[in-house]
Design a protein around this motif. Sequence first.
Motif, short mmCIF file in Angstrom:
data_model
loop_
_atom_site.label_atom_id
_atom_site.label_comp_id
_atom_site.label_asym_id
_atom_site.label_seq_id
_atom_site.Cartn_x
_atom_site.Cartn_y
_atom_site.Cartn_z
N ALA A 72 11.06 38.69 54.41
CA ALA A 72 11.30 40.38 54.08
C ALA A 72 12.41 40.52 53.45
CB ALA A 72 11.21 41.24 55.14
N ARG A 73 12.44 41.58 52.51
CA ARG A 73 13.50 41.90 51.94
C ARG A 73 13.97 43.25 52.04
NH1 ARG A 73 15.08 40.05 45.67
NH2 ARG A 73 17.40 40.55 45.88
N LEU A 74 15.30 43.80 52.31
CA LEU A 74 15.83 45.02 52.17
C LEU A 74 16.61 45.31 51.24
CD1 LEU A 74 15.68 47.70 54.04
CD2 LEU A 74 17.79 46.61 55.24
N SER A 106 21.17 43.78 48.37
CA SER A 106 20.05 43.65 49.18
C SER A 106 20.32 42.53 49.92
CB SER A 106 19.03 43.38 48.07
OG SER A 106 19.22 42.07 47.56
N HIS A 142 12.35 51.21 54.30
CA HIS A 142 11.32 50.54 53.43
C HIS A 142 11.84 48.98 53.60
CE1 HIS A 142 10.73 54.58 52.41
NE2 HIS A 142 9.22 54.36 52.48
N ILE A 143 10.95 48.18 54.01
CA ILE A 143 10.87 46.67 53.94
C ILE A 143 9.95 46.14 53.13
CG2 ILE A 143 10.71 44.84 55.61
CD1 ILE A 143 11.12 46.46 57.90
N GLN A 144 10.46 45.36 52.22
CA GLN A 144 9.73 44.67 51.06
C GLN A 144 9.00 43.33 51.87
OE1 GLN A 144 8.72 45.66 47.94
NE2 GLN A 144 7.02 44.09 48.40
N ARG A 148 3.47 43.49 50.32
CA ARG A 148 3.34 44.85 50.35
C ARG A 148 4.57 45.47 51.00
NH1 ARG A 148 1.15 42.89 55.04
NH2 ARG A 148 1.44 44.41 56.89
N LYS A 149 4.81 46.57 50.90
CA LYS A 149 6.02 47.44 51.22
C LYS A 149 5.67 48.08 52.44
CE LYS A 149 9.23 49.13 48.48
NZ LYS A 149 9.94 49.71 47.51
N LYS A 151 7.18 50.56 56.24
CA LYS A 151 8.19 51.48 56.84
C LYS A 151 8.70 50.88 58.06
CE LYS A 151 6.86 55.95 54.99
NZ LYS A 151 6.25 57.27 55.29
#
Length: 225
Positions: A72-74, A106, A142-144, A148-149, A151
């Motif tokens: 994941a990416r924030l 990020s 919101h987490i990528q 998909r993205k 919450k």
Amino acid sequence: MLVREEFNRERIDNLIREANRHGSFHALSHEEREATRHAFLSNIVKDDGLWVFGYGSLLWNPAFHFTEWQPARLFGFRRRFCLQASIGRGSPEKPGLMLALDHGGSCKGRAFHIAPEKIDSETDILWMREMVSGAYNARHIHIQLPDRKVKGLTFVINRSHPRYVSNIGMEETVQLLASGEGHLGTCRDYLNNTIAHLDEMNVQDRYLHEIQQKMRKLDHQNDIA
């Protein structure tokens, strides 16, 4: 390794008492901590469960029950050693630093999914892990994910907390991480574990690798001396 059975109110009380023996330790009461948890949960839809973004020790030792994890990416926050540690992986004799999410940039990590029926029990564990002192704020984010993205939840640094370090140089960071040690272990192991688990995910964090390289150089200099 921390296990979920260690996250209980009696253990937290003992930790706070021990910390206060060495000086004043800012801590939330159980009631204050629970109030922040319920405030967060009151603003989420539980039907799909809850995603939790991990960037430090959660990568290898989440201690809560989850159904799956994904890379994941924030966006909007970056991983940084900006939290003074006088307990855990630090002590009054050997203070250290801990990672937190600070503003800007990020961050890549892992997103853990908690099942709907487990949200209450597992956030109780999370709050006893992350919110003892109020050094973090629970944030809706919101987490990528790869496809998909979503919450979710993460814990970011509370910049008004007395343990927040707003401006610390690389050399001082390396010195504190090289010597910091508490009842949970050393800051050095914390750094190396974080890097190792990011490497497993093919995530390169230049900031952490630079610290690690400088720490090895420091070790070499000390060996020569």
